[in-house]
Design a protein around this motif. Structure first.
Motif, PDB file in Angstrom:
ATOM      1  N   ILE A   1       0.835  -1.201   0.000  1.00  0.00           N
ATOM      2  CA  ILE A   1       0.000   0.000   0.000  1.00  0.00           C
ATOM      3  C   ILE A   1       0.870   1.251   0.000  1.00  0.00           C
ATOM      4  CG2 ILE A   1      -1.743   1.286   1.314  1.00  0.00           C
ATOM      5  CD1 ILE A   1      -2.859  -1.360   2.272  1.00  0.00           C
ATOM      6  N   GLY A   2       2.045   1.158   0.632  1.00  0.00           N
ATOM      7  CA  GLY A   2       2.950   2.303   0.644  1.00  0.00           C
ATOM      8  C   GLY A   2       3.467   2.688  -0.723  1.00  0.00           C
ATOM      9  N   THR A   3       3.501   1.732  -1.657  1.00  0.00           N
ATOM     10  CA  THR A   3       3.976   2.063  -3.002  1.00  0.00           C
ATOM     11  C   THR A   3       3.042   3.045  -3.710  1.00  0.00           C
ATOM     12  OG1 THR A   3       2.826   0.145  -3.976  1.00  0.00           O
ATOM     13  CG2 THR A   3       5.080  -0.191  -3.192  1.00  0.00           C
ATOM     14  N   ILE A   4       1.775   3.059  -3.289  1.00  0.00           N
ATOM     15  CA  ILE A   4       0.833   4.015  -3.882  1.00  0.00           C
ATOM     16  C   ILE A   4       1.263   5.443  -3.583  1.00  0.00           C
ATOM     17  CG2 ILE A   4      -1.580   4.777  -3.924  1.00  0.00           C
ATOM     18  CD1 ILE A   4      -2.391   1.973  -3.163  1.00  0.00           C
ATOM     19  N   PHE A   5       1.819   5.648  -2.391  1.00  0.00           N
ATOM     20  CA  PHE A   5       2.242   6.982  -1.963  1.00  0.00           C
ATOM     21  C   PHE A   5       3.735   7.213  -2.197  1.00  0.00           C
ATOM     22  CE2 PHE A   5      -1.228   5.446   0.714  1.00  0.00           C
ATOM     23  CZ  PHE A   5      -2.192   6.422   0.467  1.00  0.00           C
ATOM     24  N   GLY A   6       4.395   6.264  -2.864  1.00  0.00           N
ATOM     25  CA  GLY A   6       5.810   6.415  -3.161  1.00  0.00           C
ATOM     26  C   GLY A   6       6.725   6.178  -1.988  1.00  0.00           C
ATOM     27  N   TRP A   7       6.272   5.409  -0.969  1.00  0.00           N
ATOM     28  CA  TRP A   7       7.081   5.171   0.222  1.00  0.00           C
ATOM     29  C   TRP A   7       8.027   3.996   0.085  1.00  0.00           C
ATOM     30  CZ3 TRP A   7       2.407   5.652   4.078  1.00  0.00           C
ATOM     31  CH2 TRP A   7       2.036   6.993   4.160  1.00  0.00           C
ATOM     32  N   GLY A   8       7.897   3.216  -0.953  1.00  0.00           N
ATOM     33  CA  GLY A   8       8.766   2.067  -1.106  1.00  0.00           C
ATOM     34  C   GLY A   8       8.668   1.510  -2.511  1.00  0.00           C
ATOM     35  N   ALA A   9       9.496   0.545  -2.810  1.00  0.00           N
ATOM     36  CA  ALA A   9       9.495  -0.082  -4.124  1.00  0.00           C
ATOM     37  C   ALA A   9       8.927  -1.487  -4.009  1.00  0.00           C
ATOM     38  CB  ALA A   9      10.918  -0.133  -4.684  1.00  0.00           C
ATOM     39  N   GLY A  10       8.397  -1.981  -5.115  1.00  0.00           N
ATOM     40  CA  GLY A  10       7.852  -3.329  -5.122  1.00  0.00           C
ATOM     41  C   GLY A  10       6.545  -3.390  -5.873  1.00  0.00           C
ATOM     42  N   ARG A  11       5.855  -4.492  -5.715  1.00  0.00           N
ATOM     43  CA  ARG A  11       4.600  -4.706  -6.405  1.00  0.00           C
ATOM     44  C   ARG A  11       3.476  -3.898  -5.770  1.00  0.00           C
ATOM     45  NH1 ARG A  11       4.146 -11.192  -6.632  1.00  0.00           N
ATOM     46  NH2 ARG A  11       4.321 -10.897  -4.375  1.00  0.00           N
ATOM     47  N   GLY A  12       2.486  -3.547  -6.588  1.00  0.00           N
ATOM     48  CA  GLY A  12       1.336  -2.824  -6.092  1.00  0.00           C
ATOM     49  C   GLY A  12       0.381  -3.727  -5.344  1.00  0.00           C
ATOM     50  N   PRO A  13      -0.573  -3.149  -4.598  1.00  0.00           N
ATOM     51  CA  PRO A  13      -1.509  -3.956  -3.805  1.00  0.00           C
ATOM     52  C   PRO A  13      -2.303  -4.953  -4.626  1.00  0.00           C
ATOM     53  CG  PRO A  13      -1.626  -1.653  -3.164  1.00  0.00           C
ATOM     54  CD  PRO A  13      -0.773  -1.705  -4.384  1.00  0.00           C
ATOM     55  N   ALA A  14      -2.802  -4.533  -5.792  1.00  0.00           N
ATOM     56  CA  ALA A  14      -3.604  -5.440  -6.612  1.00  0.00           C
ATOM     57  C   ALA A  14      -2.775  -6.624  -7.096  1.00  0.00           C
ATOM     58  CB  ALA A  14      -4.200  -4.681  -7.799  1.00  0.00           C
ATOM     59  N   THR A  15      -1.546  -6.346  -7.514  1.00  0.00           N
ATOM     60  CA  THR A  15      -0.665  -7.422  -7.981  1.00  0.00           C
ATOM     61  C   THR A  15      -0.347  -8.396  -6.866  1.00  0.00           C
ATOM     62  OG1 THR A  15       0.326  -5.896  -9.581  1.00  0.00           O
ATOM     63  CG2 THR A  15       1.531  -7.921  -9.103  1.00  0.00           C
ATOM     64  N   VAL A  16      -0.069  -7.871  -5.671  1.00  0.00           N
ATOM     65  CA  VAL A  16       0.235  -8.731  -4.533  1.00  0.00           C
ATOM     66  C   VAL A  16      -0.956  -9.607  -4.178  1.00  0.00           C
ATOM     67  CG1 VAL A  16       0.739  -8.727  -2.053  1.00  0.00           C
ATOM     68  CG2 VAL A  16       1.987  -7.197  -3.580  1.00  0.00           C
ATOM     69  N   LEU A  17      -2.146  -9.007  -4.147  1.00  0.00           N
ATOM     70  CA  LEU A  17      -3.345  -9.755  -3.776  1.00  0.00           C
ATOM     71  C   LEU A  17      -3.640 -10.862  -4.780  1.00  0.00           C
ATOM     72  CD1 LEU A  17      -5.685  -9.920  -1.759  1.00  0.00           C
ATOM     73  CD2 LEU A  17      -6.954  -8.339  -3.226  1.00  0.00           C
ATOM     74  N   ILE A  18      -3.576 -10.544  -6.050  1.00  0.00           N
ATOM     75  CA  ILE A  18      -3.878 -11.533  -7.085  1.00  0.00           C
ATOM     76  C   ILE A  18      -2.824 -12.631  -7.118  1.00  0.00           C
ATOM     77  CG2 ILE A  18      -4.110 -11.865  -9.576  1.00  0.00           C
ATOM     78  CD1 ILE A  18      -5.301  -9.052  -9.721  1.00  0.00           C
ATOM     79  N   SER A  19      -1.552 -12.251  -7.002  1.00  0.00           N
ATOM     80  CA  SER A  19      -0.463 -13.227  -7.069  1.00  0.00           C
ATOM     81  C   SER A  19      -0.541 -14.234  -5.932  1.00  0.00           C
ATOM     82  CB  SER A  19       0.889 -12.518  -7.052  1.00  0.00           C
ATOM     83  OG  SER A  19       1.037 -11.666  -8.172  1.00  0.00           O
ATOM     84  N   HIS A  20      -0.732 -13.743  -4.706  1.00  0.00           N
ATOM     85  CA  HIS A  20      -0.781 -14.651  -3.571  1.00  0.00           C
ATOM     86  C   HIS A  20      -2.053 -15.490  -3.570  1.00  0.00           C
ATOM     87  CE1 HIS A  20       2.901 -13.595  -1.599  1.00  0.00           C
ATOM     88  NE2 HIS A  20       2.584 -12.319  -1.521  1.00  0.00           N
ATOM     89  N   ALA A  21      -3.180 -14.898  -3.937  1.00  0.00           N
ATOM     90  CA  ALA A  21      -4.417 -15.673  -3.997  1.00  0.00           C
ATOM     91  C   ALA A  21      -4.309 -16.778  -5.041  1.00  0.00           C
ATOM     92  CB  ALA A  21      -5.596 -14.751  -4.302  1.00  0.00           C
ATOM     93  N   THR A  22      -3.724 -16.450  -6.194  1.00  0.00           N
ATOM     94  CA  THR A  22      -3.542 -17.465  -7.236  1.00  0.00           C
ATOM     95  C   THR A  22      -2.594 -18.563  -6.787  1.00  0.00           C
ATOM     96  OG1 THR A  22      -3.904 -15.759  -8.923  1.00  0.00           O
ATOM     97  CG2 THR A  22      -2.879 -17.812  -9.642  1.00  0.00           C
ATOM     98  N   ALA A  23      -1.525 -18.175  -6.092  1.00  0.00           N
ATOM     99  CA  ALA A  23      -0.565 -19.170  -5.618  1.00  0.00           C
ATOM    100  C   ALA A  23      -1.187 -20.109  -4.593  1.00  0.00           C
ATOM    101  CB  ALA A  23       0.654 -18.463  -5.021  1.00  0.00           C
ATOM    102  N   LEU A  24      -1.974 -19.558  -3.675  1.00  0.00           N
ATOM    103  CA  LEU A  24      -2.579 -20.380  -2.634  1.00  0.00           C
ATOM    104  C   LEU A  24      -3.656 -21.310  -3.184  1.00  0.00           C
ATOM    105  CD1 LEU A  24      -2.909 -17.720   0.217  1.00  0.00           C
ATOM    106  CD2 LEU A  24      -1.562 -19.811   0.329  1.00  0.00           C
ATOM    107  N   VAL A  25      -4.457 -20.799  -4.113  1.00  0.00           N
ATOM    108  CA  VAL A  25      -5.616 -21.564  -4.579  1.00  0.00           C
ATOM    109  C   VAL A  25      -5.264 -22.495  -5.730  1.00  0.00           C
ATOM    110  CG1 VAL A  25      -7.927 -21.372  -5.587  1.00  0.00           C
ATOM    111  CG2 VAL A  25      -7.205 -19.783  -3.798  1.00  0.00           C
TER     112      VAL A  25
END
Length: 253
Positions: free
Chosen positions: A37-61
Motif C-alpha cells: 500500500i505504501g507504493t501508492i504513496f511512493g514510500w517504497g518499491a515493489g509490487r502494487g496492492p492489486a498485484t500482490v493480492l492476485i499473485s498470492h491468492a492465485t498461488a494459494l488456490v
C-alpha cells in the motif's frame, strides 16, 4: 452437564487456536499486502496492492496445488516465489490449524509456542530456498539457513507435541503493546532509511520501540538510543563496508 460444558469450552479454545494459526499461515502475504500500500504513496518499491493480492491468492488456490501435482508427475519446472511460500510455509501451518480442531491441547503455551517457532523455521526455509546449497563438500549461502531451519522445525514440533501429551499451563494474558511498537519501529526504519539516513532512522526507531513498555525511562532510553545509533553509524558503513546513507537526503543535497 459439567462434561458438556467442558467439551464446549475445549472446542471453543481449539477453534480460537485454529483461527489464529490460519491467520499465522497467511501472515507474510498480509504483511506484503500492507507494505505494498505504501507504493501508492511512493514510500517504497515493489509490487502494487492489486498485484500482490492476485499473485498470492492465485498461488494459494491454484499455483501450489498445481506444483504439487506436477512434482508427483515428475515435472521439474521451477516454482515462483509466491508458490514456494504457499508450499513451504502456508500449507503446513494450515494443516496444523486443521489438525488442532480435533486434538486435545493439554498445555496451550507449549503447543502454541511450538507452532509459532515452527512457523519461523518454515519461513526461514522459504527465505533461503533461492540461495545456493552445498556443492560437494563446499557450503553454499543457503546451507546454514536450511540446516538451522530444519533443526528448528524438528525441535518446535517436539515442543508442540509436548503440549499435546503432557499437562501444562493455559494461555496467559498477552499484551500487544510491546510487539506492536517493536513492529512499528522496524517498519519505520525500513521506510525511513533512504530518505532520512541511518542516524535519524536508527535513533527514532529505537525510541518507537521503547514506547512498547510503560516502565520506560525516557532519559535513559535516549542515552542508550544515542549510543546504539553511534554504534550503528560506525559498524555498518565503516566496519562492514555497507553503503548506507548516514544523514537525511535534504541535508546532503
Amino acid at each position: 452437564m459439567a462434561d458438556t460444558m467442558g467439551h464446549s469450552a475445549t472446542a471453543t479454545r481449539n477453534t480460537s487456536v485454529a483461527l489464529g494459526f490460519c491467520l499465522l499461515a497467511i501472515a507474510p502475504q498480509i504483511f506484503e499486502f500492507i507494505w505494498s500500500i505504501g507504493t501508492i504513496f511512493g514510500w517504497g518499491a515493489g509490487r502494487g496492492p492489486a498485484t500482490v493480492l492476485i499473485s498470492h491468492a492465485t498461488a494459494l488456490v491454484a499455483g501450489a496445488p498445481a506444483a504439487l501435482i506436477g512434482s508427483v508427475g515428475g515435472e521439474t519446472k521451477k516454482a515462483s516465489s509466491d508458490v514456494l511460500l504457499a508450499l513451504i510455509y502456508s500449507y503446513p501451518i494450515l494443516v496444523v490449524a486443521i489438525v488442532s480442531l480435533f486434538m486435545t491441547i493439554r498445555s496451550a503455551q507449549d503447543y502454541v509456542g511450538g507452532v509459532i517457532l515452527m512457523a519461523l523455521a518454515l519461513f526461514a526455509l522459504w527465505a533461503s530456498s533461492d540461495l545456493q546449497g552445498m556443492r560437494g563438500f563446499s557450503f553454499g549461502a543457503g546451507t546454514a539457513p536450511r540446516m538451522f531451519g530444519g533443526l528448528l522445525v524438528a525441535l518446535s514440533a517436539g515442543i508442540a507435541l509436548t503440549g499435546l501429551l503432557t499437562d501444562g499451563p493455559a494461555m496467559a494474558h498477552y499484551s500487544w503493546r510491546g510487539p506492536l511498537f517493536v513492529m512499528a519501529s522496524i517498519v519505520f526504519f525500513a521506510l525511513a532509511i533512504r530518505p532520512l539516513g541511518l542516524v535519524v532512522s536508527a535513533f527514532v526507531s529505537f525510541m518507537i520501540a521503547a514506547m512498547g513498555s510503560h516502565e520506560t525511562r525516557w532519559l535513559e532510553a535516549a542515552i542508550v538510543g544515542a549510543c546504539l545509533t553511534l554504534g550503528c553509524a560506525l559498524l555498518f558503513p565503516y566496519v562492514l563496508g555497507l553503503p548506507m546513507p548516514m544523514f537525511p537526503r535534504f541535508l546532503i543535497q
